[in-house]
Design a protein around this motif. Structure first.
Motif, PDB file in Angstrom:
ATOM      1  N   VAL A 160      -4.287   4.627  11.448  1.00 34.94           N
ATOM      2  CA  VAL A 160      -4.349   3.169  11.582  1.00 34.94           C
ATOM      3  C   VAL A 160      -3.326   2.555  10.628  1.00 34.94           C
ATOM      4  CG1 VAL A 160      -6.777   3.142  12.280  1.00 34.94           C
ATOM      5  CG2 VAL A 160      -6.177   2.975   9.847  1.00 34.94           C
ATOM      6  N   ASP A 161      -3.069   1.263  10.814  1.00 40.34           N
ATOM      7  CA  ASP A 161      -2.071   0.568   9.997  1.00 40.34           C
ATOM      8  C   ASP A 161      -2.746  -0.246   8.898  1.00 40.34           C
ATOM      9  OD1 ASP A 161      -0.328   1.583  11.878  1.00 40.34           O
ATOM     10  OD2 ASP A 161      -0.138  -0.315  12.976  1.00 40.34           O
ATOM     11  N   ILE A 162      -2.560   0.171   7.650  1.00 43.46           N
ATOM     12  CA  ILE A 162      -3.018  -0.595   6.486  1.00 43.46           C
ATOM     13  C   ILE A 162      -1.821  -0.694   5.542  1.00 43.46           C
ATOM     14  CG2 ILE A 162      -4.666  -0.758   4.585  1.00 43.46           C
ATOM     15  CD1 ILE A 162      -6.620   0.893   6.185  1.00 43.46           C
ATOM     16  N   PRO A 163      -0.933  -1.652   5.769  1.00 41.55           N
ATOM     17  CA  PRO A 163       0.300  -1.730   4.984  1.00 41.55           C
ATOM     18  C   PRO A 163       0.037  -1.994   3.503  1.00 41.55           C
ATOM     19  CG  PRO A 163      -0.001  -3.711   6.302  1.00 41.55           C
ATOM     20  CD  PRO A 163      -1.038  -2.740   6.758  1.00 41.55           C
ATOM     21  N   SER A 164       0.850  -1.380   2.662  1.00 39.89           N
ATOM     22  CA  SER A 164       0.724  -1.586   1.218  1.00 39.89           C
ATOM     23  C   SER A 164       1.303  -2.946   0.836  1.00 39.89           C
ATOM     24  CB  SER A 164       1.484  -0.492   0.457  1.00 39.89           C
ATOM     25  OG  SER A 164       1.032   0.794   0.813  1.00 39.89           O
ATOM     26  N   PRO A 165       0.588  -3.727   0.027  1.00 39.24           N
ATOM     27  CA  PRO A 165       1.153  -4.988  -0.470  1.00 39.24           C
ATOM     28  C   PRO A 165       2.381  -4.714  -1.342  1.00 39.24           C
ATOM     29  CG  PRO A 165      -1.228  -4.924  -0.769  1.00 39.24           C
ATOM     30  CD  PRO A 165      -0.808  -3.541  -0.398  1.00 39.24           C
ATOM     31  N   ALA A 166       3.234  -5.697  -1.464  1.00 33.12           N
ATOM     32  CA  ALA A 166       4.450  -5.550  -2.264  1.00 33.12           C
ATOM     33  C   ALA A 166       4.114  -5.164  -3.701  1.00 33.12           C
ATOM     34  CB  ALA A 166       5.238  -6.857  -2.249  1.00 33.12           C
ATOM     35  N   GLY A 167       4.762  -4.135  -4.191  1.00 36.35           N
ATOM     36  CA  GLY A 167       4.571  -3.711  -5.575  1.00 36.35           C
ATOM     37  C   GLY A 167       3.407  -2.775  -5.805  1.00 36.35           C
ATOM     38  N   MET A 168       2.643  -2.465  -4.769  1.00 35.42           N
ATOM     39  CA  MET A 168       1.483  -1.586  -4.929  1.00 35.42           C
ATOM     40  C   MET A 168       1.932  -0.187  -5.337  1.00 35.42           C
ATOM     41  SD  MET A 168      -1.385  -0.544  -2.074  1.00 35.42           S
ATOM     42  CE  MET A 168      -2.500   0.830  -2.324  1.00 35.42           C
ATOM     43  N   LYS A 169       1.259   0.354  -6.376  1.00 31.57           N
ATOM     44  CA  LYS A 169       1.589   1.696  -6.859  1.00 31.57           C
ATOM     45  C   LYS A 169       0.448   2.691  -6.674  1.00 31.57           C
ATOM     46  CE  LYS A 169       4.985   0.213 -10.294  1.00 31.57           C
ATOM     47  NZ  LYS A 169       5.357   0.206 -11.737  1.00 31.57           N
ATOM     48  N   GLY A 170      -0.743   2.192  -6.407  1.00 36.57           N
ATOM     49  CA  GLY A 170      -1.868   3.098  -6.213  1.00 36.57           C
ATOM     50  C   GLY A 170      -3.096   2.363  -5.720  1.00 36.57           C
ATOM     51  N   MET A 171      -3.920   3.057  -4.940  1.00 37.64           N
ATOM     52  CA  MET A 171      -5.155   2.463  -4.429  1.00 37.64           C
ATOM     53  C   MET A 171      -6.274   2.629  -5.450  1.00 37.64           C
ATOM     54  SD  MET A 171      -7.441   3.466  -1.063  1.00 37.64           S
ATOM     55  CE  MET A 171      -6.100   3.196   0.082  1.00 37.64           C
ATOM     56  N   TYR A 172      -7.046   1.559  -5.629  1.00 33.90           N
ATOM     57  CA  TYR A 172      -8.225   1.613  -6.483  1.00 33.90           C
ATOM     58  C   TYR A 172      -9.486   1.785  -5.643  1.00 33.90           C
ATOM     59  CZ  TYR A 172     -11.850   0.060  -9.741  1.00 33.90           C
ATOM     60  OH  TYR A 172     -12.978  -0.027 -10.511  1.00 33.90           O
ATOM     61  N   GLY A 173      -9.491   1.162  -4.470  1.00 35.50           N
ATOM     62  CA  GLY A 173     -10.645   1.278  -3.592  1.00 35.50           C
ATOM     63  C   GLY A 173     -10.397   0.555  -2.283  1.00 35.50           C
ATOM     64  N   ILE A 174     -11.219   0.858  -1.290  1.00 38.16           N
ATOM     65  CA  ILE A 174     -11.125   0.178  -0.001  1.00 38.16           C
ATOM     66  C   ILE A 174     -12.514   0.084   0.608  1.00 38.16           C
ATOM     67  CG2 ILE A 174     -10.692   2.280   1.350  1.00 38.16           C
ATOM     68  CD1 ILE A 174      -8.747   0.538   3.072  1.00 38.16           C
ATOM     69  N   THR A 175     -12.783  -1.030   1.264  1.00 42.62           N
ATOM     70  CA  THR A 175     -14.027  -1.220   2.001  1.00 42.62           C
ATOM     71  C   THR A 175     -13.668  -1.588   3.435  1.00 42.62           C
ATOM     72  OG1 THR A 175     -15.197  -1.993   0.026  1.00 42.62           O
ATOM     73  CG2 THR A 175     -16.187  -2.514   2.159  1.00 42.62           C
TER      74      THR A 175
ATOM     75  N   ASN B 132       0.002   4.637   8.537  1.00 44.80           N
ATOM     76  CA  ASN B 132       0.071   5.166   7.167  1.00 44.80           C
ATOM     77  C   ASN B 132      -1.299   5.501   6.578  1.00 44.80           C
ATOM     78  OD1 ASN B 132      -0.568   2.350   6.978  1.00 44.80           O
ATOM     79  ND2 ASN B 132      -0.029   2.402   4.806  1.00 44.80           N
ATOM     80  N   ALA B 133      -2.376   5.088   7.251  1.00 45.52           N
ATOM     81  CA  ALA B 133      -3.726   5.393   6.772  1.00 45.52           C
ATOM     82  C   ALA B 133      -4.453   6.247   7.805  1.00 45.52           C
ATOM     83  CB  ALA B 133      -4.505   4.110   6.517  1.00 45.52           C
ATOM     84  N   VAL B 134      -5.254   7.197   7.306  1.00 44.43           N
ATOM     85  CA  VAL B 134      -6.051   8.064   8.180  1.00 44.43           C
ATOM     86  C   VAL B 134      -7.518   7.816   7.861  1.00 44.43           C
ATOM     87  CG1 VAL B 134      -6.601  10.428   8.848  1.00 44.43           C
ATOM     88  CG2 VAL B 134      -4.232   9.797   8.306  1.00 44.43           C
ATOM     89  N   THR B 135      -8.275   7.375   8.856  1.00 48.27           N
ATOM     90  CA  THR B 135      -9.679   7.049   8.646  1.00 48.27           C
ATOM     91  C   THR B 135     -10.520   8.305   8.457  1.00 48.27           C
ATOM     92  OG1 THR B 135      -9.959   6.949  11.051  1.00 48.27           O
ATOM     93  CG2 THR B 135      -9.578   4.867   9.898  1.00 48.27           C
ATOM     94  N   GLY B 136     -11.612   8.130   7.715  1.00 43.76           N
ATOM     95  CA  GLY B 136     -12.510   9.246   7.445  1.00 43.76           C
ATOM     96  C   GLY B 136     -12.911   9.260   5.986  1.00 43.76           C
TER      97      GLY B 136
END
Length: 241
Positions: free
Chosen positions: A176-191, A216-220
């Motif tokens: 699925v498509d979950i584009p990274s915001p500008a300047g993002m360097k790492g994920m902290y969490g997602i809901t 760029n994102a794989v669900t699961g």
């Protein structure tokens, strides 16, 4: 000594200008009778007034913290020795504080103080903190939208940001498509959830690749990928920059 004399002169001129332009008003005469006490200012004598509505409030100028800029030239031994630590304002705006003015922070109308302990000569790590119950009784309330929002969370003094979005699942692919915001360097969490359904699908992804490429994102979960039923899903992405 020259700087001290200039400061004293400046304070005197400020006092005169305050009286001439009526920028500073009091409900009575101000006297210096609190030497060698814990007070720097006291107005408790107003309790003796017959009209119990008089002499009770402290008027603050409205401050827009989304555009407020510190005058760091005053942060010296002779003028502002606290490096603005403990400064209090009444904020009238909603949004994020100005970049470069301490840690970027989401603010709503209400009282804030600037926390900047142990940072002599700079405000880089300082942060505006809500006093009491701002915004409907909760100083921890922030509104996460499709625009980048600074949360109330720091990790090793690094600000955690959040953004809301949606993605479409095909029903046949885990990508699925979950584009990274500008300047993002790492994920902290997602809901991942569906608005209005009271259903949270996941607080995890099988994998995530920084960037804006399709799929760029794989669900699961961390252990296995999962194909979501076809449809549109909401998500809140929390991240570091």
């Amino acid at each position: 000594m020259k700087n001290i004399l200039l400061s004293v002169t400046g304070c005197f001129l400020l006092f005169l200008s305050s009286n001439i332009n009526a920028q500073l008003l009091s409900n009575g005469n101000i006297t210096s009778g609190l030497a060698d006490t814990n007070y720097f200012m006291d107005a408790s004598n107003f309790e003796g007034l017959a009209n119990k509505s008089y002499g009770r409030g402290l008027g603050f100028p409205r401050t827009d913290l989304t555009s407020f800029v510190f005058n760091k030239a005053t942060a010296s031994d002779e003028v502002v020795v606290s490096d603005f630590d403990g400064m209090v304002v009444y904020n009238s705006a909603t949004g994020n504080t100005t970049a470069g003015q301490g840690v970027t922070t989401a603010v709503v109308p209400g009282f804030y103080y600037f926390s900047n302990p142990g940072n002599p000569g700079n405000i880089t790590n300082g942060k505006w903190i809500a006093i009491g119950g701002n915004s409907g009784g909760s100083s921890d309330k922030i509104n996460i939208t499709s625009n980048e929002t600074a949360t109330h969370t720091l990790i090793n003094n690094a600000q955690v940001y959040a953004v809301k979005g949606t993605f479409a699942a095909s029903g046949t692919s885990t990508n699925v498509d979950i584009p990274s915001p500008a300047g993002m360097k790492g994920m902290y969490g997602i809901t991942i959830y569906k608005a209005g359904s009271n259903t949270v699908y996941s607080r995890d992804l099988y994998s995530y690749t920084l960037g804006t490429a399709n799929g760029n994102a794989v669900t699961g979960s961390q252990s296995m990928s999962v194909v979501y039923p076809a449809g549109t899903y909401d998500y809140v992405l929390e991240y570091l920059k």
